[in-house]
Write an enzyme that holds these catalytic residues in place. Structure first.
Site, PDB file in Angstrom:
ATOM      1  CB  THR A   1      39.882  46.989  22.391  1.00 30.17           C
ATOM      2  OG1 THR A   1      41.113  47.491  22.006  1.00 30.17           O
ATOM      3  CG2 THR A   1      40.139  46.172  23.790  1.00 30.17           C
TER       4      THR A   1
ATOM      5  CG  HIS B   1      36.406  42.792  42.182  1.00 27.52           C
ATOM      6  ND1 HIS B   1      35.556  42.787  42.595  1.00 27.52           N
ATOM      7  CD2 HIS B   1      37.479  41.984  42.426  1.00 27.52           C
ATOM      8  CE1 HIS B   1      35.096  41.930  42.854  1.00 27.52           C
ATOM      9  NE2 HIS B   1      36.181  40.697  42.623  1.00 27.52           N
TER      10      HIS B   1
END
Length: 407
Positions: free
Chosen positions: A326, A378
């Site tokens: 993006t 994560h």
């Protein structure tokens, strides 16, 4: 012969849609394959066309109504002779006048709008009389309004367009006006996905910065030859896409997705490129970027950008990506933390190129720098992998030969 007008069959990922715009009204003549109604889903706008020459016999689902996949939304009478315009239309009451009168109205500044064009003009606070119609008898089409809005954006706006920030509400002095507008289905879907991403993923962002001078010099040196050879300009996004593709091959976890308790590793690179539209953010996907050249990527991005502006993106254009890029820099963003695009495990954020004083070999130099941000899940990616992935992209961008040599 009367036939049913049905909503398109939605993909499994789309549960329902909303009737956005009826382009034809009961009693109005339609030609075969002419657009009659738009169905908005949480991803794209699907078009329903006339099955043959005839007329709209009955509308069963009005604008704003929710429809399911394949549901009957109206009835169509094949072969029947209809009026050139609807006998009665709420959104286009002035169209009841004869054609000669319409021409005089258009000449006097009272524009003739199609229902879709009128809706788009209202959403963007555009004065219809300021838009030049290219349709039959000077009719203002949806594309005319969209082109007018786009030209105003590029030129900073025109006097004919009303300020969108000031709702047209008559209130007494001292009162504060409010305007309540329901979310579109696409905007509601974006909101839900972003909240889900933040609530379900262990999202973390790592940052770095890249010296854009080498790529800027490369573009300057070969831009003319590139345009002459490929018919398109060489931009930054193709370099970032190729650098990300090479990095994804080195770090498979960043190119993976999470499905329940399973980690799905993809043996290919499908990179989504976030595109901002008037309706909201969409992410069309570049397939097999490892096999694409810089020119292929640039052409595909332009193609997707045009489709997005015209609302022509198909659902298959926006599904199945393994990684997303993006670019907030085109709007002036200096640094940000992009939000994951589930079920992907990472997203790369590009930002504004800004000259800053940097220490180079013990001396201060002014360099065009860009901050990079990698948001990652994560649960799937360790911090070490995320940092090394971003560093690999930085190194390839600062030395573009690495992209070709895969070093």
């Amino acid at each position: 012969m009367s036939t049913e007008i049905k909503a398109p069959v939605f993909p499994e990922s789309v549960a329902e849609g909303t009737v956005a715009t009826w382009h034809k009204q009961p009693g109005e003549a339609c030609s075969r394959d002419e657009l009659i109604v738009d169905i908005e889903t949480d991803k794209v706008v699907l078009e329903v066309v006339a099955p043959a020459d005839g007329v709209i016999e009955e509308v069963l689902k009005n604008e704003g109504d929710t429809v399911e996949s394949g549901e009957v939304i109206g009835k169509f009478k094949e072969g029947a002779a209809g009026e050139s315009k609807p006998a009665e239309s709420k959104s286009e009451a002035k169209a009841e006048a004869p054609k000669a009168e319409e021409k005089s109205e258009a000449a006097s500044g009272d524009a003739i709008l199609s229902p879709a064009a009128r809706k788009l003009a209202e959403e963007n606070n555009v004065d219809p009389s300021a838009v030049k119609g290219t349709g039959k008898d000077g009719r203002v089409t949806k594309e005319d309004v969209q082109n007018y809005v786009d030209s105003n954006k590029s030129s900073g706006g025109a006097a004919a367009a009303k300020p969108a920030a000031m709702p047209e509400v008559n209130v007494a002095q001292g009162e504060r006006a409010e305007k309540r507008v329901p979310m579109t289905r696409l905007r509601a879907s974006i909101a839900k996905r972003l909240v889900d991403a933040q609530q379900t993923a262990a999202m973390l962002t790592t940052f770095n910065e890249v010296n854009m001078a080498p790529i800027m010099e490369l573009r300057k040196q070969y831009q003319d030859s590139f345009v002459k050879r490929h018919g398109i300009k060489l931009g930054f996004m193709s370099f970032f896409t190729k650098a990300a593709t090479e990095a994804l091959k080195r770090f498979p976890a960043v190119n993976a997705s999470i499905d329940g308790n399973d980690m799905v590793y993809h043996g290919y690179q499908d990179v989504g490129v976030a595109v901002s539209t008037d309706r909201g953010l969409v992410v069309p996907v570049l397939r097999d970027t490892d096999a694409m050249g810089l020119a292929d990527i640039e052409k595909k991005i332009v193609e997707y950008g045009t489709k997005a502006k015209e609302g022509k993106l198909a659902i298959e254009d926006m599904t199945g990506g393994t990684f997303t890029i993006t670019n907030g820099g085109i709007f002036g963003s200096l640094i940000s933390t992009p939000i994951l695009n589930p079920p992907q495990t990472a997203i790369l954020g590009m930002h504004k190129i800004q000259e800053r004083p940097m220490a180079v070999n013990g001396k201060v130099e002014i360099l065009p720098m860009m901050y990079l941000a990698l948001s990652y899940d994560h649960r799937m990616i360790d911090g070490k992998e995320a940092v090394q992935f971003l560093v690999a992209i930085k190194e390839m961008l600062e030395d573009p030969a690495r992209i070709l040599l895969d070093v």
